[in-house]
Design an enzyme around this catalytic site. Structure first.
Site, PDB file in Angstrom:
ATOM      1  N   LYS A  14       0.753  -1.286   0.129  1.00  0.00           N
ATOM      2  CA  LYS A  14      -0.061   0.196   0.058  1.00  0.00           C
ATOM      3  C   LYS A  14       0.750   1.188  -0.055  1.00  0.00           C
ATOM      4  CE  LYS A  14      -2.251  -0.993   3.625  1.00  0.00           C
ATOM      5  NZ  LYS A  14      -1.614  -2.267   4.069  1.00  0.00           N
ATOM      6  N   ARG A  89     -10.909   0.881   9.120  1.00  0.00           N
ATOM      7  CA  ARG A  89     -10.665  -0.411   9.251  1.00  0.00           C
ATOM      8  C   ARG A  89     -11.460  -1.331   9.746  1.00  0.00           C
ATOM      9  NH1 ARG A  89      -4.711  -1.130  10.519  1.00  0.00           N
ATOM     10  NH2 ARG A  89      -3.833   0.924  10.676  1.00  0.00           N
ATOM     11  N   ARG A 128      11.532  -6.518   4.931  1.00  0.00           N
ATOM     12  CA  ARG A 128      11.430  -5.141   5.310  1.00  0.00           C
ATOM     13  C   ARG A 128      11.920  -4.810   6.869  1.00  0.00           C
ATOM     14  NH1 ARG A 128       5.435  -2.303   5.456  1.00  0.00           N
ATOM     15  NH2 ARG A 128       5.401  -3.013   7.391  1.00  0.00           N
ATOM     16  N   ARG A 134      11.604  -1.617  12.508  1.00  0.00           N
ATOM     17  CA  ARG A 134      10.317  -1.878  13.130  1.00  0.00           C
ATOM     18  C   ARG A 134      10.237  -3.268  13.795  1.00  0.00           C
ATOM     19  NH1 ARG A 134       5.380  -0.205   9.685  1.00  0.00           N
ATOM     20  NH2 ARG A 134       4.489  -1.765  11.165  1.00  0.00           N
ATOM     21  N   ARG A 146      -0.750  -9.807  13.128  1.00  0.00           N
ATOM     22  CA  ARG A 146      -1.216  -8.751  12.366  1.00  0.00           C
ATOM     23  C   ARG A 146      -1.836  -9.281  11.110  1.00  0.00           C
ATOM     24  NH1 ARG A 146       4.118  -6.038  11.295  1.00  0.00           N
ATOM     25  NH2 ARG A 146       2.982  -4.555  10.060  1.00  0.00           N
TER      26      ARG A 146
END
Length: 189
Positions: A14, A89, A128, A134, A146
């Site tokens: 995204k 969401r 990533r 992160r 998640r």
């Protein structure tokens, strides 16, 4: 005015595609995370309310987030459009967003979902995580949690927009430019 919801689970691409759409169409990027941080740093009433809740570990209520989105709509009345990232969401948030937009004589033009299998998402996020710093991109069980959370709570929003004839899902696996071309063909329809 072009108002898009770019949709998909964590790691679907995204962010990459949002940046390309913003460049092409001059859209205003509305990321709820960015909005919260901006309102807090500006010391606005909504920001102070959000910070108080976040400091207590409480999720920021939909009404506060909708208020922040309304502030952005008011600040950007002459915008070419908006791209919604991370919102809505839930179906309740989608309904609230539709009501807000309608009060400004606007609506969502299209929801475009980047569809990617869980194994691919897991590998993308782990990759990533090597450079993002992160922690939630570095732990496979957190990543899977998640993605599962998205499937259970967020995916039903697609049905909401599909019922309005505003939903299109595309394969989010492949060359970035090919995926972008598919998105453009949906928008140009």
């Amino acid at each position: 005015m072009l108002n898009l919801v770019l949709f998909g689970p964590p790691g679907a691409g995204k962010g990459t595609q949002s940046a390309k759409l913003i460049d092409k169409y001059g859209l205003i990027h509305l990321s709820t995370g960015d909005l919260l941080r901006a309102e807090i740093s500006a010391g606005s009433t909504l920001g102070l309310e959000a910070k108080k809740l976040m400091d207590q570990g409480i999720l920021v209520p939909d009404a506060v987030v909708i208020g922040m989105i309304e502030n952005k709509l008011n600040e950007n009345k002459s915008a070419a459009g908006f791209i919604f990232d991370g919102f809505p969401r839930t179906v309740a948030q989608a309904e609230a967003l539709d009501s807000l937009l309608a009060s400004h004589s606007l609506s969502i033009t299209q929801m475009i979902a980047l569809e990617v299998a869980e194994e691919e998402l897991t590998q993308r996020l782990l990759e990533r995580g090597k450079s993002s710093g992160r922690p939630d991109d570095q732990n496979e069980s957190l990543i899977r949690k998640r993605v599962q959370e998205y499937m259970e709570k967020t995916a039903p929003v697609a049905g909401y927009y599909d019922n309005q004839g505003k939903f299109t899902g595309i394969n989010g696996v492949g060359e970035i430019e090919v995926i972008f071309g598919q998105i453009l063909s949906i928008i140009e329809k």
